[in-house]
Write an enzyme that holds these catalytic residues in place. Structure first.
Site, PDB file in Angstrom:
ATOM      1  N   CYS A  79      -0.804   3.829  -6.498  1.00 29.73           N
ATOM      2  CA  CYS A  79      -1.704   3.180  -5.536  1.00 29.73           C
ATOM      3  C   CYS A  79      -1.856   1.738  -5.995  1.00 29.73           C
ATOM      4  O   CYS A  79      -2.070   1.482  -7.192  1.00 29.73           O
ATOM      5  CB  CYS A  79      -3.055   3.888  -5.527  1.00 29.73           C
ATOM      6  SG  CYS A  79      -4.338   3.026  -4.598  1.00 29.73           S
ATOM      7  N   CYS A 125       0.865  -1.180   0.000  1.00 30.41           N
ATOM      8  CA  CYS A 125       0.000   0.000   0.000  1.00 30.41           C
ATOM      9  C   CYS A 125       0.899   1.226   0.000  1.00 30.41           C
ATOM     10  O   CYS A 125       1.699   1.411   0.937  1.00 30.41           O
ATOM     11  CB  CYS A 125      -0.874  -0.023   1.250  1.00 30.41           C
ATOM     12  SG  CYS A 125      -1.941   1.414   1.466  1.00 30.41           S
TER      13      CYS A 125
END
Ligand code: DGL
Length: 263
Positions: free
Chosen positions: A184, A74
């Site tokens: 992302c 992440c």
């Protein structure tokens, strides 16, 4: 630590499964445990303190399950929490950051676009990396507001999502970008649509392969690469519904286990 201990991977939700795919492809004998903190997704608009708190919770859960290395799949958690995680835990921790460097080195138009969360784009670590590599380059930073929630809800092919992609890439095209950095881990699932929207002159890059390579290098360095010959155990835990993970990982059906679990 045993060599057949699992690699622990976590993300704010289902997106880091794109990173898991790269890791599994490069290291097919490794046992893995993936945690999708979908009950708390998205992380992107949370405060730094809250992202740190959630990242510690996820890391503690993976350490308690006996993992030999942690991959923070992440960008938002990495750019806000990795320094603290590395201070707090003895276990090696690999992070993921937007691939600004290869884009900056590859651009001919001297203009690149970055699509990421607010949490990533506002982080000190992102600014540091960006400043180091983009001195003579124009960088169009766009927050992908709403994209993570739509992906979490399985609405990847929705018109709503497509409209957002058109909106977010429009200023990049005006700025004549030739590289789009996906900052992302949810966004690699949007590549097919982005390819339809963007001209062929734009190269789309993400960091998944680099993270997998880095994980392998680290395991080699600490002499913990698995020597198992039998099929690995590939476990996925989510603290929300399992359906989106099942959809995103459908090609692995029968080889992986996806379960709902509190953590
Ligand atoms: N996959 C996370 C990332 O790479 C998504 C962030 C979010 O939950 O907003 O940044």
């Amino acid at each position: 630590m045993k060599k057949d201990a699992p690699i622990g991977i976590f993300d704010s939700g289902v997106g880091g499964s794109s990173i898991w795919k790269e890791i599994h492809q490069l290291l097919p004998n490794e046992n893995t445990i993936y945690l999708a903190d979908s009950a708390n997704a998205p992380y992107g608009n949370r405060s730094e303190a809250n992202i740190v708190e959630l990242s510690i919770k996820n890391t503690e859960a993976l350490v308690a399950m006996g993992c030999k290395i942690i991959v923070v799949a992440c960008n938002t958690a990495t750019t806000n929490a990795i320094d603290l995680l590395r201070k707090k835990f003895k276990i090696p921790i690999i992070g993921i950051e937007p691939a600004i460097k290869p884009a900056a080195l590859g651009t001919h138009s001297k203009s690149i676009g970055i699509l990421a969360t607010k949490g990533t784009l506002s982080s000190a670590l992102f600014h540091k990396t960006s400043e180091a590599f983009t001195k003579d380059i124009s960088v169009v930073e766009i927050v992908g507001e709403g994209l993570v929630t739509l992906i979490e809800n399985g609405a990847i092919e929705s018109l709503e999502l497509r409209k957002l992609l058109i909106k977010y890439t429009a200023p990049m095209l005006v700025a004549n970008i030739d590289y789009l950095v996906l900052g992302c881990s949810h966004y690699p699932y949007l590549i097919p649509q982005l390819k339809e929207i963007l001209p062929d002159t734009v190269t789309i890059i993400d960091s998944g392969e680099a993270v997998a390579r880095q994980t392998k290098i680290m395991l080699q360095e600490i002499d913990l690469l698995s020597e198992e010959k039998k099929a690995p155990t590939l476990q996925f835990f989510t603290n929300a519904e399992t359906s989106t993970l099942e959809f995103l990982l459908k090609e692995f059906q029968g080889k992986i286990a996806i379960q709902k679990k509190e953590f």
